[in-house]
Design a protein around this motif. Structure first.
Motif, PDB file in Angstrom:
ATOM      1  N   LYS A  47       0.899  -1.531   0.126  1.00 12.44           N
ATOM      2  CA  LYS A  47       0.361   0.330  -0.443  1.00 12.44           C
ATOM      3  C   LYS A  47       0.781   1.163   0.050  1.00 12.44           C
ATOM      4  O   LYS A  47       2.140   1.003   0.466  1.00 12.44           O
ATOM      5  CB  LYS A  47      -0.902   0.143   1.513  1.00 12.44           C
ATOM      6  CG  LYS A  47      -2.000  -1.051   1.330  1.00 12.44           C
ATOM      7  CD  LYS A  47      -2.614  -0.842   2.261  1.00 12.44           C
ATOM      8  CE  LYS A  47      -2.610  -1.385   3.456  1.00 12.44           C
ATOM      9  NZ  LYS A  47      -3.565  -0.928   4.924  1.00 12.44           N
ATOM     10  N   SER A 100      -3.317   3.930  -1.433  1.00 15.59           N
ATOM     11  CA  SER A 100      -4.649   3.678  -0.524  1.00 15.59           C
ATOM     12  C   SER A 100      -5.089   5.012  -0.203  1.00 15.59           C
ATOM     13  O   SER A 100      -4.173   6.568  -0.166  1.00 15.59           O
ATOM     14  CB  SER A 100      -4.129   3.063   0.814  1.00 15.59           C
ATOM     15  OG  SER A 100      -2.965   3.928   1.169  1.00 15.59           O
ATOM     16  N   VAL A 132      -6.732  -6.475   1.786  1.00 17.19           N
ATOM     17  CA  VAL A 132      -6.888  -4.946   1.859  1.00 17.19           C
ATOM     18  C   VAL A 132      -8.212  -4.763   2.074  1.00 17.19           C
ATOM     19  O   VAL A 132      -8.742  -3.709   2.359  1.00 17.19           O
ATOM     20  CB  VAL A 132      -5.938  -5.320   0.508  1.00 17.19           C
ATOM     21  CG1 VAL A 132      -7.418  -5.062  -0.632  1.00 17.19           C
ATOM     22  CG2 VAL A 132      -5.876  -3.217   0.569  1.00 17.19           C
TER      23      VAL A 132
END
Length: 159
Positions: free
Chosen positions: A7, A55, A128
């Motif tokens: 991420k 993200s 995730v």
DNA sequence: GCCAACGTTGGC
DNA sequence: GCCAACGTTGGC
């Protein structure tokens, strides 16, 4: 060969940023979580596949592929007081924190946002998507990796 | 900007 | 070793 999802906040470091570096390669530094550290130090090997995830942005999504080109070695940013992620407990003898180097492979023709992931039998199981999951490096199964490639019509990610 | 979830810290 | 307080993450 294993597979990982990493991420990054695109406002901080995006897939384009990685692509534009020399050799498209960078250290994955600044990870300060022991679970993620253990993966970086012990599990992640040269040649492993990486799903690059954006993200904390308007459209969180898996946006591209990368590969590991150097495995676990000490994170120098933990040893430098000028660094944001400086850790006074770390030393040359006891580095505490580790990095790997990853190299850009490609952007996905069809980035997979969270709704896309939820609609797939394998991808809907990804860490995730789990609420409260904050691990910045997490394992991905081969089935999940192949599914991402297949959706995107990618046969050989290195081409 | 809100807020839930999580990891870490530190007093006891 | 417990646990409340705090800081951070990250989707929405």
């Amino acid at each position: 060969m294993k597979y990982w999802l990493m991420k990054s906040e695109p406002s901080c470091f995006s897939l384009d940023d990685l692509k534009n570096l020399p050799q498209g390669t960078d250290h994955w530094d600044g990870v300060r979580n022991y679970q993620a550290r253990n993966l970086l130090r012990d599990e992640i090997k040269v040649g492993d596949g990486v799903l690059f995830y954006h993200s904390n942005c308007p459209e969180p999504a898996i946006v591209g592929l990368a590969q590991v080109v150097r495995e676990g070695y000490p994170d120098h940013t933990a040893l430098d007081p000028r660094e944001k992620h400086f850790d006074p407990r770390a030393s040359d003898d006891r580095p505490i924190w580790y990095v790997v180097d990853i190299q850009y492979l490609c952007h996905l023709p069809h980035p997979l946002n969270r709704d896309d992931l939820r609609q797939h039998p394998f991808l809907s199981e990804m860490g995730v998507l789990r609420k409260g999951n904050r691990l910045s490096v997490q394992p991905v199964t081969e089935a999940q990796w192949l599914e991402v490639l297949s959706i995107n019509g990618i046969v050989d990610p290195e081409k």
